[in-house]
Design a protein around this motif. Structure first.
Motif, short mmCIF file in Angstrom:
data_model
loop_
_atom_site.label_atom_id
_atom_site.label_comp_id
_atom_site.label_asym_id
_atom_site.label_seq_id
_atom_site.Cartn_x
_atom_site.Cartn_y
_atom_site.Cartn_z
N HIS A 27 17.09 13.46 13.89
CA HIS A 27 17.41 13.75 12.57
C HIS A 27 17.82 15.45 12.47
CE1 HIS A 27 15.88 10.64 11.65
NE2 HIS A 27 16.77 10.02 11.50
N TRP A 28 18.03 16.01 13.92
CA TRP A 28 18.00 17.34 14.12
C TRP A 28 17.12 18.02 13.48
CZ3 TRP A 28 21.82 18.34 17.39
CH2 TRP A 28 23.24 17.69 16.95
N GLY A 29 15.82 17.44 13.82
CA GLY A 29 14.57 18.26 13.71
C GLY A 29 14.03 18.42 12.03
N GLU A 30 14.45 16.94 11.35
CA GLU A 30 13.63 16.48 10.05
C GLU A 30 13.74 17.85 9.33
OE1 GLU A 30 14.18 13.32 10.17
OE2 GLU A 30 13.31 12.58 11.43
N VAL A 31 14.80 18.79 8.92
CA VAL A 31 14.97 19.37 7.97
C VAL A 31 14.09 20.45 8.60
CG1 VAL A 31 14.20 20.12 5.46
CG2 VAL A 31 14.98 17.90 6.52
N VAL A 32 13.12 21.00 8.91
CA VAL A 32 12.22 21.81 9.40
C VAL A 32 12.92 22.89 10.21
CG1 VAL A 32 10.88 21.24 11.29
CG2 VAL A 32 9.19 22.54 9.34
N LEU A 33 13.47 22.09 11.23
CA LEU A 33 14.25 23.15 12.06
C LEU A 33 15.21 24.42 11.17
CD1 LEU A 33 14.44 23.74 15.35
CD2 LEU A 33 16.36 22.67 14.99
N PHE A 34 15.61 23.44 9.97
CA PHE A 34 16.67 24.89 9.19
C PHE A 34 15.42 25.90 8.63
CE2 PHE A 34 18.74 21.06 10.20
CZ PHE A 34 20.26 21.34 10.99
N TYR A 35 14.90 25.75 8.50
CA TYR A 35 13.32 26.72 7.77
C TYR A 35 12.65 27.29 8.78
CZ TYR A 35 15.85 25.65 3.20
OH TYR A 35 16.26 24.84 2.56
N LEU A 36 12.25 27.48 10.17
CA LEU A 36 11.65 28.51 10.82
C LEU A 36 11.67 29.46 10.78
CD1 LEU A 36 12.27 26.87 14.28
CD2 LEU A 36 11.07 26.58 12.82
N ASP A 37 12.40 30.67 9.83
CA ASP A 37 12.81 31.81 9.34
C ASP A 37 11.86 32.00 7.95
OD1 ASP A 37 14.19 32.33 11.25
OD2 ASP A 37 15.69 32.88 9.94
N ARG A 38 12.10 30.70 7.52
CA ARG A 38 10.40 31.00 6.43
C ARG A 38 9.36 30.58 6.67
NH1 ARG A 38 11.33 33.20 1.54
NH2 ARG A 38 9.84 31.99 -0.67
N VAL A 39 9.46 29.36 7.20
CA VAL A 39 7.71 29.03 8.45
C VAL A 39 7.04 29.43 9.32
CG1 VAL A 39 6.73 27.50 9.02
CG2 VAL A 39 8.59 26.75 7.80
N ALA A 40 8.12 31.34 9.40
CA ALA A 40 6.74 31.95 10.09
C ALA A 40 5.94 33.51 8.52
CB ALA A 40 8.48 33.79 10.37
N ALA A 41 6.27 33.06 7.90
CA ALA A 41 5.51 33.47 6.87
C ALA A 41 4.46 32.45 6.47
CB ALA A 41 6.02 33.15 5.42
N MET A 42 3.71 31.73 7.67
CA MET A 42 2.71 31.26 7.68
C MET A 42 1.60 31.61 8.77
SD MET A 42 3.09 26.97 6.72
CE MET A 42 1.15 27.21 7.56
N ASP A 43 2.90 32.72 10.19
CA ASP A 43 2.11 32.98 11.41
C ASP A 43 0.91 33.93 11.32
OD1 ASP A 43 4.07 31.49 12.45
OD2 ASP A 43 5.40 33.38 12.73
N THR A 44 0.52 34.60 9.94
CA THR A 44 -0.55 35.16 10.05
C THR A 44 -1.21 34.93 9.33
OG1 THR A 44 0.92 36.08 7.72
CG2 THR A 44 0.86 37.55 10.03
N LEU A 45 -1.61 34.26 9.19
CA LEU A 45 -2.52 32.71 8.23
C LEU A 45 -2.76 32.20 8.91
CD1 LEU A 45 -0.41 31.96 4.70
CD2 LEU A 45 -1.57 33.96 4.98
N VAL A 46 -2.74 31.22 10.43
CA VAL A 46 -3.11 30.69 10.84
C VAL A 46 -3.69 31.03 12.19
CG1 VAL A 46 -2.51 28.64 9.81
CG2 VAL A 46 -0.89 29.45 11.72
N PRO A 47 -4.75 30.50 12.43
CA PRO A 47 -5.11 30.96 13.91
C PRO A 47 -4.75 30.36 14.30
CG PRO A 47 -6.56 30.03 13.06
CD PRO A 47 -5.85 29.37 11.65
N LEU A 48 -3.15 30.67 15.01
CA LEU A 48 -2.40 29.24 16.37
C LEU A 48 -2.66 30.63 17.54
CD1 LEU A 48 -0.08 27.51 14.13
CD2 LEU A 48 -1.95 26.78 14.96
N ARG A 49 -2.14 30.64 18.95
CA ARG A 49 -1.67 30.99 19.90
C ARG A 49 -0.18 32.20 19.71
NH1 ARG A 49 -4.60 26.66 24.39
NH2 ARG A 49 -6.79 26.76 23.53
N ARG A 50 0.85 31.68 19.51
CA ARG A 50 1.77 31.84 19.21
C ARG A 50 2.30 31.82 17.89
NH1 ARG A 50 4.64 28.36 23.28
NH2 ARG A 50 3.20 26.62 22.81
N PRO A 51 3.25 32.47 17.35
CA PRO A 51 4.25 32.10 16.27
C PRO A 51 4.90 30.07 15.82
CG PRO A 51 4.98 34.20 17.34
CD PRO A 51 3.76 33.23 18.26
#
Length: 330
Positions: free
Chosen positions: A224-248
């Motif tokens: 289903h084209w990424g189950e909605v979230v694919l269309f919100y990746l620019d907005r989801v990027a707000a979490m990049d500084t909040l979670v200890p992941l290796r990559r965005p």
């Protein structure tokens, strides 16, 4: 140009009986839909009727998966017994129709260690092309550490995991999707919106929980084209500084996630997906029999897409064949 379809569902009489025994009301909406009208005969048919429907749609090879909720609503012991029977039965169907059918393993997610063992058996002994799991099991989203045995096995096998929606858990369903009466309530909670949101949130939770940092080779397919979230990746990027992941977060969608239309034949969504993750991260799926492609419409969707020939071939067959060729069978 071969055309593979990856979200093509079936059901067995034994699983249908187990659903009814444990939930006579079939409270989960998609179980009701599986029993409705001409859907049940189509789900049960993994023989000539299935092949005829594929021919009508223009699909060369279908990768079959047990329809939602699979075994994920059953007691662990019963689910463990049924996963073997379901997979053996599907393997027989694949052998009867070489080149036309492939299989995704059915797993007893209520018993993750046994599910991981069955995934290994299904891939190495039965020749399956990975597994399909639904977005939550036992009221828990699949990012929970208790399910990581499955991801460890999938990464080790280099076998993809198709993450399929499931109706939201009852508390969410009651709070968000009720109040309009049937069939509106159930459709709002499932195919219209609710389960797409739920599955998209599941893949985000998997990323944030560190699943892909722990298993960097794991490949997940979203319909289903990424189950909605694919269309919100620019907005989801707000979490990049909040979670200890290796990559965005968005980068995981370009290295660990494939998407399919899952029956939503939209060239607009296709263009967005190509722009967002690239043609090498997109494959085809028709969602049979809940969506019925006819008179060559599956092939026409790909043939008429606003793509160059190289990208068209990636989506139709090259991406899937490359993914399957990398599976470790021993």
């Amino acid at each position: 140009m071969r055309l593979y379809a990856l979200e093509e569902h079936f059901l067995t009489a034994e699983v249908a009986e187990a659903w009814q025994r444990h939930d006579p009301r079939l409270a989960e909406p998609m179980m009701k839909r599986a029993f409705a009208g001409d859907v049940l005969p189509a789900l049960l048919d993994v023989g000539e009727g299935r092949i005829a429907a594929m021919d009508d749609a223009g699909i060369d090879t279908a990768v079959l998966s047990l329809t939602t909720p699979g075994l994920q609503n059953l007691p662990a012991a019963e689910a463990v017994a049924l996963q073997v029977a379901v997979n053996d039965g599907l393997a027989d169907a694949v052998r009867r129709h070489p080149g036309r059918l492939q299989g995704f393993a059915t797993l007893a997610t209520p018993a993750p260690a046994a599910a991981a063992d069955e995934l290994r058996r299904a891939v190495t002994e039965l020749g399956f092309a990975g597994t399909l799991v639904n977005a939550h099991s036992g009221g828990r989203a699949l990012d929970a550490a208790g399910f990581w045995d499955i991801y460890e096995a999938a990464e080790d096998l280099r076998a993809p995991v198709y993450l399929h929606p499931r109706a939201p858990v009852p508390a969410v369903d009651e709070a968000y999707y009720r109040g309009f009466g049937e069939p509106v309530d159930s459709m709002l909670a499932t195919g219209a919106f609710g389960w797409h949101y739920d599955a998209g949130l599941t893949i985000l939770r998997m990323i944030v929980a560190g699943v892909f940092d722990r298993f960097p080779g794991l490949q997940v397919i979203l319909g289903h084209w990424g189950e909605v979230v694919l269309f919100y990746l620019d907005r989801v990027a707000a979490m990049d500084t909040l979670v200890p992941l290796r990559r965005p977060i968005a980068e995981y969608f370009r290295t660990n996630v494939f998407v399919t239309p899952g029956g939503i034949s939209s060239h607009k969504y296709l263009r967005w997906s190509v722009e967002t993750v690239g043609a090498d991260r997109i494959m085809y799926a028709s969602d049979h029999p809940f969506n019925r492609e006819r008179a060559g419409s599956a092939r026409s969707f790909v043939d008429d897409a606003p793509l160059g020939d190289a990208d068209r071939e990636l989506i139709a067959y090259r991406n899937w064949e490359k993914l399957v060729a990398g599976i470790r069978r021993r």
